[in-house]
Scaffold this active site. Structure first.
Site, short mmCIF file in Angstrom:
data_model
loop_
_atom_site.label_atom_id
_atom_site.label_comp_id
_atom_site.label_asym_id
_atom_site.label_seq_id
_atom_site.Cartn_x
_atom_site.Cartn_y
_atom_site.Cartn_z
N THR A 33 1.19 -1.77 -0.07
CA THR A 33 1.02 0.35 -0.15
C THR A 33 0.70 1.28 0.11
O THR A 33 1.54 0.90 0.41
CB THR A 33 -1.06 0.30 1.55
N GLU A 86 -4.05 -2.65 5.41
CA GLU A 86 -3.73 -3.26 6.68
C GLU A 86 -4.22 -4.23 7.61
O GLU A 86 -4.16 -4.73 8.26
CB GLU A 86 -3.41 -1.69 7.87
N LYS A 112 -6.52 9.84 -2.37
CA LYS A 112 -7.60 8.68 -3.36
C LYS A 112 -8.18 8.87 -3.80
O LYS A 112 -9.07 9.51 -3.98
CB LYS A 112 -8.24 7.60 -2.29
N TRP A 130 -4.54 5.19 -4.64
CA TRP A 130 -3.32 5.26 -4.22
C TRP A 130 -2.62 6.78 -4.75
O TRP A 130 -2.52 5.45 -5.96
CB TRP A 130 -2.51 5.11 -2.86
#
Ligand code: AMP
Length: 543
Positions: free
Chosen positions: A186, A331, A439, A444
């Site tokens: 990420t 996460e 975003k 992202w």
């Protein structure tokens, strides 16, 4: 005294073996890169996952070696989910929307040794392979006769030739359920991308939880079309929950436009789906323009970005589809909260129900959450007081792969970088974001990356990238620039400077020249203040 129950490790191989024994004839339908519709079953997926496991053994890949994918949602990708993790290797789903330089960085950081890719992404492989020295084998996810003769990629094999002749019998290895099973990078926080490294235990627990009625409510009666990509947090865990329940899976492959997805939903009698708001916007626009209705579709999970109220209303009022607003993170495997009503709320008037359904929902058992002030004190659950959102649970990261970024936890809690309120019924509402990222369309954009490119331009003294609201993409980046004294540069020149240096969709929509960028006491750019300064600003595309 210990309990006297069997201590069976929670392994991903158990999910696929269960699917094979209990719902072998459950269907898996995939739109392929070739354009045709492919039909198979859970029984066949299990068989071919075992063949994948043998093929990986044949490459002499050690336990925990990383096997990467660069692929659409489809049956071969599903086989890799089970074959790679089940045999003790780590499935690393790469995001094909990234710039080749980012793919190289991530593949090298992950130390990928095998890369399996859909033919759509051959140009990416051609651009990156010479810079990924650890990748020894490239597997083109295609039939043997579709393998290009002159791809220029060493050790390229077709998926079918690689695994097709292997035995369909395989003794899945038994090991500690805490072993790594898959990973996902990420760029959701500043600095280099970081990987969440999931385990067999975290994935299995998440799969159980995701199937609960107040979560995604996945059952053997469902025909599920995950629009969310299998490279985005394991398609939100749907493939695992589907194996556990025997749900039918329908994969759209590369055909992600509104028309194709709608047609597939109708022909495969899809009851359930999941994706980010942007894809639904495209589909609703197609349906509206063509006066279409759903025959079987009843529920959809929408998350990844805040779901616009008009979308929830339109799905509900115009199409009879229940929207389940969800919040989570890479996460968090990713599910954190999901919005369903409680019994006592069923008699509320529709408007009051809608106010609840706009929130991101209640914590799923397995996730605990709290909002705290700057000093770390827990704030009341009054639906008004907002603070930093912290979470913990068995499918929340404890640390990032290779310890990147240090210990992220605060006294055992993971700081999400989101700002939220929680009401007295436990409904979470995201109100802002403290992390410095943008975003766009569910993906992202690292503001640091954008700023670093701008700063490399000789005329730029300081640059700050911020997100601006956009009705289709949720946010689009713009860059505020302070020019060097006497430097001359136009907006167009600066935008052109980005070309080739980052993925096209990560290039800012606009350049705004400013005299100063607000700085804090430590010299850090104050993005909240800058956004405030630009509050009258409108993106050029919005007129
Ligand atoms: P990712 O790791 O790409 O899944 O992104 C996770 C982040 O996306 C969260 O920390 C939030 O900032 C944002 N996000 C996810 N779901 C929602 C939602 N339903 N509403 C608002 N923001 C969301």
């Amino acid at each position: 005294m210990l309990g006297l129950m069997q201590n069976q490790q929670l392994l991903i191989s158990n999910l696929i073996e269960f699917a094979s024994r209990h719902h072998a004839d459950g269907e898996i339908v995939s739109r392929r890169v070739e354009g045709d519709l492919h039909r198979t079953t859970w029984g066949d997926i299990a068989k071919r996952s075992r063949q994948v496991a043998h093929a990986l053994d044949g490459l002499k890949l050690a336990f925990s070696s990383r096997v990467a994918t660069l692929a659409w949602n489809g049956y071969r990708h599903l086989e890799l989910y089970f074959g790679v993790s089940g045999s003790g290797r780590v499935l690393h789903t790469l995001n094909p929307r990234l710039h080749p330089d980012q793919v190289v960085w991530i593949a090298n950081h992950a130390e990928d040794e095998v890369l399996c890719f859909d033919m759509t992404f051959l140009p990416i492989i051609q651009a990156v392979h010479s810079r990924c020295p650890m990748i020894k084998t490239y597997v083109a996810m295609c039939d043997t006769d579709k393998l290009p003769a002159d791809s220029g990629i060493p050790n390229l094999v077709s998926y079918e030739a690689w695994m097709g002749s292997q035995s369909a019998k395989y003794d899945w290895p038994q090991f500690d359920e805490n072993s790594a099973s898959s990973m996902c990078y990420t760029s959701g926080t500043t600095g280099n991308p970081k990987a969440a490294l999931y385990s067999h235990r975290s994935t299995t627990l998440h799969a159980y939880a995701a199937a609960l009625p107040d979560v995604m409510c996945i059952s053997a009666r469902d025909s599920i079309l995950p629009v969310v990509p299998m490279f985005h947090v394991n398609a939100w865990g749907i493939p695992y929950s589907a194996a556990l329940t025997g749900a039918k899976l329908v994969f759209p492959g590369p055909a992600m436009d509104g028309k194709s997805v709608y047609e597939l939903m109708e022909t495969e009698r899809v009851t359930y789906s999941a994706g980010v708001p942007t894809v639904w916007q495209m589909m609703l626009a197609h349906m509206k323009a063509n006066n279409l209705k759903f025959s079987t579709m009843r529920r959809t999970v929408i998350g990844g970005s805040a779901c616009p109220p008009a979308m929830i209303k339109s799905f509900n009022d115009d199409y009879g589809v229940d929207v389940l607003h969800a919040w989570g993170m890479t996460e968090m495997s990713p599910l954190g909260t999901l919005c369903t009503l409680k019994n006592k709320q069923l008699s509320l008037p529709p408007d009051a129900q809608m106010q609840i359904r706009l929130k991101q929902g209640r914590a799923i058992y397995g996730v605990d959450m709290k909002v705290v002030d700057e000093a770390g004190n827990e704030l009341p659950w009054d639906g008004k007081t907002s603070g930093d959102l912290l979470v913990k649970g068995p499918w929340v990261v404890a640390e990032y792969f290779k310890g990147e970024g240090g210990n992220p936890l605060i006294k055992g809690w993971f700081p999400t970088g989101d700002v939220a309120t929680i009401d007295s019924d436990g409904y979470l509402q995201i109100t802002d974001r403290s992390k410095d990222v943008i975003k766009s369309g569910g993906e992202w954009i690292s503001s640091i990356d954008v700023e670093n490119i701008a700063m490399a331009h000789p005329a730029v003294m300081m640059a700050a990238c911020v997100g601006m609201p956009h009705p289709k993409w949720d946010e689009r980046p713009i860059i505020a620039v302070v020019k060097k004294p006497d430097a001359v540069v136009t907006r167009e020149e600066l935008l052109k400077f980005f070309e080739g240096k980052t993925a096209k969709w990560q290039i800012p929509d606009d350049v705004v020249f400013v005299d100063v960028i607000p700085l804090g006491a430590t010299g850090k750019m104050q993005k909240m203040k800058l956004r405030e300064q630009l509050k009258e600003y409108k993106l050029p595309s919005l007129g």
